[in-house]
Enzyme design. Structure first.
Site, PDB file in Angstrom:
ATOM      1  N   ARG A  39     -10.201  18.367  11.402  1.00  0.00           N
ATOM      2  CA  ARG A  39     -11.599  18.013  11.177  1.00  0.00           C
ATOM      3  C   ARG A  39     -12.251  18.006  12.545  1.00  0.00           C
ATOM      4  O   ARG A  39     -12.049  17.073  13.324  1.00  0.00           O
ATOM      5  CB  ARG A  39     -11.603  16.622  10.538  1.00  0.00           C
ATOM      6  CG  ARG A  39     -12.914  16.067  10.110  1.00  0.00           C
ATOM      7  CD  ARG A  39     -12.710  14.668   9.567  1.00  0.00           C
ATOM      8  NE  ARG A  39     -12.284  14.651   8.184  1.00  0.00           N
ATOM      9  CZ  ARG A  39     -13.100  14.688   7.141  1.00  0.00           C
ATOM     10  NH1 ARG A  39     -14.405  14.728   7.337  1.00  0.00           N
ATOM     11  NH2 ARG A  39     -12.636  14.662   5.916  1.00  0.00           N
ATOM     12  N   LYS A  55      -6.860  18.106   1.666  1.00  0.00           N
ATOM     13  CA  LYS A  55      -5.682  18.850   1.191  1.00  0.00           C
ATOM     14  C   LYS A  55      -5.647  18.899  -0.337  1.00  0.00           C
ATOM     15  O   LYS A  55      -5.350  19.918  -0.932  1.00  0.00           O
ATOM     16  CB  LYS A  55      -4.369  18.209   1.675  1.00  0.00           C
ATOM     17  CG  LYS A  55      -4.077  18.489   3.134  1.00  0.00           C
ATOM     18  CD  LYS A  55      -2.579  18.538   3.464  1.00  0.00           C
ATOM     19  CE  LYS A  55      -1.824  17.280   3.119  1.00  0.00           C
ATOM     20  NZ  LYS A  55      -2.336  16.111   3.863  1.00  0.00           N
ATOM     21  N   SER A  58      -9.609   4.390  -1.166  1.00  0.00           N
ATOM     22  CA  SER A  58      -9.137   4.123  -2.536  1.00  0.00           C
ATOM     23  C   SER A  58      -8.478   5.393  -3.084  1.00  0.00           C
ATOM     24  O   SER A  58      -8.819   6.512  -2.694  1.00  0.00           O
ATOM     25  CB  SER A  58     -10.290   3.661  -3.424  1.00  0.00           C
ATOM     26  OG  SER A  58     -11.354   4.576  -3.381  1.00  0.00           O
ATOM     27  N   ARG A  59      -7.548   5.206  -4.005  1.00  0.00           N
ATOM     28  CA  ARG A  59      -6.657   6.314  -4.383  1.00  0.00           C
ATOM     29  C   ARG A  59      -6.475   6.413  -5.887  1.00  0.00           C
ATOM     30  O   ARG A  59      -6.671   5.436  -6.617  1.00  0.00           O
ATOM     31  CB  ARG A  59      -5.275   6.061  -3.762  1.00  0.00           C
ATOM     32  CG  ARG A  59      -5.250   6.001  -2.245  1.00  0.00           C
ATOM     33  CD  ARG A  59      -5.030   7.355  -1.653  1.00  0.00           C
ATOM     34  NE  ARG A  59      -5.211   7.410  -0.209  1.00  0.00           N
ATOM     35  CZ  ARG A  59      -4.833   8.444   0.522  1.00  0.00           C
ATOM     36  NH1 ARG A  59      -4.258   9.483  -0.033  1.00  0.00           N
ATOM     37  NH2 ARG A  59      -5.056   8.465   1.818  1.00  0.00           N
ATOM     38  N   GLY A  82       1.431   4.544   1.342  1.00  0.00           N
ATOM     39  CA  GLY A  82       2.282   5.116   2.387  1.00  0.00           C
ATOM     40  C   GLY A  82       3.221   4.110   3.037  1.00  0.00           C
ATOM     41  O   GLY A  82       4.212   4.485   3.647  1.00  0.00           O
ATOM     42  N   ASP A  93       0.509  17.552  -0.602  1.00  0.00           N
ATOM     43  CA  ASP A  93       0.683  16.680   0.561  1.00  0.00           C
ATOM     44  C   ASP A  93       1.930  16.967   1.387  1.00  0.00           C
ATOM     45  O   ASP A  93       1.885  16.876   2.600  1.00  0.00           O
ATOM     46  CB  ASP A  93       0.707  15.211   0.094  1.00  0.00           C
ATOM     47  CG  ASP A  93       0.512  14.219   1.230  1.00  0.00           C
ATOM     48  OD1 ASP A  93      -0.305  14.501   2.129  1.00  0.00           O
ATOM     49  OD2 ASP A  93       1.169  13.159   1.226  1.00  0.00           O
ATOM     50  N   SER A 113      -4.314  13.376   6.998  1.00  0.00           N
ATOM     51  CA  SER A 113      -4.686  12.637   5.790  1.00  0.00           C
ATOM     52  C   SER A 113      -6.212  12.601   5.638  1.00  0.00           C
ATOM     53  O   SER A 113      -6.921  12.451   6.624  1.00  0.00           O
ATOM     54  CB  SER A 113      -4.185  11.198   5.879  1.00  0.00           C
ATOM     55  OG  SER A 113      -2.794  11.173   6.005  1.00  0.00           O
ATOM     56  N   CYS A 141      -8.357  14.980   4.802  1.00  0.00           N
ATOM     57  CA  CYS A 141      -9.115  16.142   5.284  1.00  0.00           C
ATOM     58  C   CYS A 141      -9.214  17.213   4.205  1.00  0.00           C
ATOM     59  O   CYS A 141      -9.407  18.388   4.491  1.00  0.00           O
ATOM     60  CB  CYS A 141      -8.470  16.745   6.531  1.00  0.00           C
ATOM     61  SG  CYS A 141      -8.779  15.795   8.013  1.00  0.00           S
ATOM     62  N   TYR A 178       0.809  -1.216   0.000  1.00  0.00           N
ATOM     63  CA  TYR A 178       0.000   0.000   0.000  1.00  0.00           C
ATOM     64  C   TYR A 178       0.853   1.282   0.000  1.00  0.00           C
ATOM     65  O   TYR A 178       1.873   1.350   0.699  1.00  0.00           O
ATOM     66  CB  TYR A 178      -0.950   0.027   1.216  1.00  0.00           C
ATOM     67  CG  TYR A 178      -1.604   1.380   1.353  1.00  0.00           C
ATOM     68  CD1 TYR A 178      -2.639   1.746   0.492  1.00  0.00           C
ATOM     69  CD2 TYR A 178      -1.137   2.321   2.253  1.00  0.00           C
ATOM     70  CE1 TYR A 178      -3.207   3.018   0.559  1.00  0.00           C
ATOM     71  CE2 TYR A 178      -1.696   3.589   2.335  1.00  0.00           C
ATOM     72  CZ  TYR A 178      -2.730   3.926   1.479  1.00  0.00           C
ATOM     73  OH  TYR A 178      -3.273   5.187   1.537  1.00  0.00           O
TER      74      TYR A 178
HETATM   75  O1  SAT Z   1       0.114   7.504   3.562  1.00  0.00           O
HETATM   76  S1  SAT Z   1      -0.297   7.709   2.190  1.00  0.00           S
HETATM   77  O2  SAT Z   1       0.764   8.374   1.489  1.00  0.00           O
HETATM   78  O3  SAT Z   1      -0.575   6.430   1.565  1.00  0.00           O
HETATM   79  C1  SAT Z   1      -1.679   8.651   2.100  1.00  0.00           C
HETATM   80  C2  SAT Z   1      -1.946   9.444   3.310  1.00  0.00           C
HETATM   81  O4  SAT Z   1      -2.274   8.890   4.345  1.00  0.00           O
HETATM   82  O5  SAT Z   1      -1.846  10.687   3.233  1.00  0.00           O
HETATM   83 MN    MN Z   2      -0.860  12.894   3.498  1.00  0.00          MN
END
Ligand code: SAT
Ligand code: MN
Length: 583
Positions: free
Chosen positions: A398, A253, A366-367, A200, A278, A249, A251, A198
């Protein structure tokens, strides 16, 4: 192939021996290489091709259902001294962590290809950029790193010139949650990640390097590595000012970074330019200002909730050259997620026939992965090797109650206190319960590579070196009314708050002094063109009883970080507390 850098060749050889990799491939980042990898992943089932008429060169990756988010409880910072990692991190002694990881990596690439992925975080020719090499056995990681970073030959050339790089070793292993660890060795500038594919956890340039390792490195070098978007706001006179903003994460951005101003603003000539969504590296400049680069080259954004209404710029870039992870698909094989539109998907994120009884069609985390250059609002300053000068820093969370729409700090130290006291309701970006309020200082709780006490001291130190520091603001788009509905419309209308923020930075607007900071005067937020006026009194209320409790909670939270917490921070907290009266 190999490199001109002996240390790199030796490391690759050593890892190849340890993992018993069957093949070694040095990535050059070329289109031909990418096409080959994609073809292999289509063959192996790692990727599925999406509808080529509506979404050319777009692919879907379905993760193992147990591997869909960051795993904070399996993420460690391994410093010699436990205090250096701080209570904000899980800690393991480096020797113990190495022994554990060596056991996991032994023989794990048998039958697999070992990819060597050189990458540069930040513009290739910027002195503010830093490089790394990720070794991985996942072609999905390679394809994502190519979109997310400056990956390949140019990065390798810079690494050979610099002679130093962050070492990242990654294997998907067996994707067994019981054999999964994300280890950071800041003192060795190295990362080892096993058992997850995954984002991150596996795209090591992102949170692992650009935040955890970089924050540690930044402390020794006198800069800041932050979980912030960077956005340029152009006013009707054509002047562009830059804002950096930290939000946890998921929220918003990404939406804020590529906001399209409301019609009344567009007609007046306002524009928004995206530099990053980010991560932000902030360096004090010779002119006494803070200069920012986005170390990344792409977006790894949350899909659910992204639509023509919430983020039209994102929609415009997501119809080609995008990798989708864990979204649903329609019957004609287009990507789909909750909030996109009212079509009914055919298959859910696990590839099953969609059945609303089995939960959402797209995974809530999901991304999409897409190059930043595809973004219609991409700033022409994003590649500037000097970075962009920052006028304002936002700290956002939040929060259903308490935190007003916007609050300006009195000075840098008070601003650092606002950041240190940040709290937010948890989201699906990490495994664990969603919707619980937790302290998330500077939105760095999962990402700061060292003790928060030392980190806040470093923030104060950086501030003391700025003769023209940015103004610091706390914002909250997520306040709710008694019925649980959001009071502020958010999204494009957040522009109204940014206008106030920049007006304050230019010294053009007055503010209402309160015990906890400066708020907009009545009528201070421009509401022109809104179909119905939100309840501004609630959005800008400072409830003293609630704040007394909040400040006590912040006091307690700061004291968790021990002796390293700067006295100046506690003094400001004390002075805010002394100003506030019950009732
Ligand atoms: O951690 S990730 O880069 O997968 C996404 C996030 O939590 O901002
Ligand atoms: Mn992030």
């Amino acid at each position: 192939m190999s490199s001109k850098l002996q240390a790199l060749n030796e490391w690759v050889d050593q890892v190849a021996t340890q993992t018993r990799a069957s093949r070694i491939h040095w990535c050059d980042g070329s289109d031909a290489e990418n096409e080959r990898l994609i073809a292999e992943m289509l063959d192996s089932g790692d990727l599925e091709k999406l509808n080529p008429d509506t979404h050319p060169d777009c692919y879907l990756h379905r993760s193992d259902p147990d591997d869909v988010a960051r795993v904070e409880h399996l993420t460690f910072v391994c410093t010699e001294r436990k205090e250096d990692a701080g209570p904000n991190n899980n800690w393991m002694a480096p020797a113990e962590a190495h022994a554990l990881m060596n056991g996991l990596f032994a023989g794990c690439m048998e039958g697999r290809t070992l990819y060597v992925v050189p990458y540069c975080m930040g513009p290739i020719d910027s002195p503010l950029s830093r490089c790394g090499v990720e070794i991985t056995d996942s072609p999905y990681v390679v394809a994502n790193m190519r979109l997310m970073t400056r990956m390949g030959s140019a990065a390798l050339t810079r690494i050979e010139r610099d002679g130093t790089f962050v070492k990242g070793l990654h294997s998907t292993g067996e994707l067994d949650p019981d054999r999964r660890y994300i280890m950071h060795f800041p003192e060795e500038l190295s990362i080892q990640s096993f058992g997850s594919g995954y984002g991150g956890n596996a795209l090591l340039g992102k949170k692992c390097h650009a935040l955890r390792i970089a924050s540690y490195q930044a402390r020794t070098e006198g800069w800041l590595a932050e979980h912030m978007l960077i956005v340029g706001i152009e006013n009707p006179e054509g002047e562009v000012r830059y804002i950096a903003g930290a939000f946890p994460s998921a929220c918003g951005k990404t939406n804020l970074a590529m906001l399209i101003p409301p019609a009344a603003y567009r007609e007046a000539g306002w524009k928004v330019w995206t530099v990053g969504d980010d991560i932000c590296w902030l360096h004090p400049g010779e002119d006494g200002r803070l200069w920012a680069i986005n170390p990344e080259a792409g977006f790894f954004g949350v899909a659910p909730g992204t639509s023509a209404k919430t983020n039209p710029n994102a929609m415009a870039m997501l119809d080609r050259e995008t990798i989708f992870t864990n979204v649903a698909v329609t019957d004609d094989n287009q990507p789909w997620w909750e909030g996109l539109d009212d079509r009914v998907p055919a298959k859910d994120w696990r590839g099953r026939d969609f059945d609303p009884g089995q939960g959402p069609a797209a995974h809530p985390n999901s991304r999409f992965t897409v190059s930043i250059s595809r973004c219609p609002s991409y700033s022409d300053q994003a590649e500037n090797p000097d970075g962009v000068p920052i006028d304002a820093i936002l700290f956002g969370g939040r929060r259903a109650t308490l935190a007003p729409l916007v609050l300006e700090a009195e000075d840098w130290v008070h601003g650092v206190l606002l950041g240190a006291g940040m709290a937010s309701e948890t989201t699906a970006a990490a495994t664990g319960q969603v919707g619980v309020v937790r302290r998330d200082p500077m939105a760095m709780k999962p990402f700061c590579g060292y003790n928060f006490g030392d980190y806040w001291a470093h923030w104060l130190d950086v501030g003391s070196r700025l003769t023209r520091p940015p103004k610091i603001f706390q914002v909250n788009w997520f306040r709710r009314d008694a019925e649980g509905r959001f009071i502020w419309p958010g999204f494009a209308d957040n522009m109204r708050v940014l206008e106030w923020v920049l007006g304050r930075c230019r010294g053009e607007l007055s503010a209402r002094e309160t015990a906890v900071g400066r708020l907009p005067e009545q009528g201070g937020i421009n509401l022109a063109g809104l179909s119905s006026a939100p309840d501004m009194a609630s959005l800008l209320e400072v409830d003293h009883d609630d704040w007394i409790e909040e400040l006590q909670a912040i006091d307690k939270h700061l004291s968790n970080y021990g002796d390293g917490v700067p006295k100046a921070l506690k003094d400001v907290l004390g002075s805010v507390q002394s100003r506030i009266r019950p009732g």
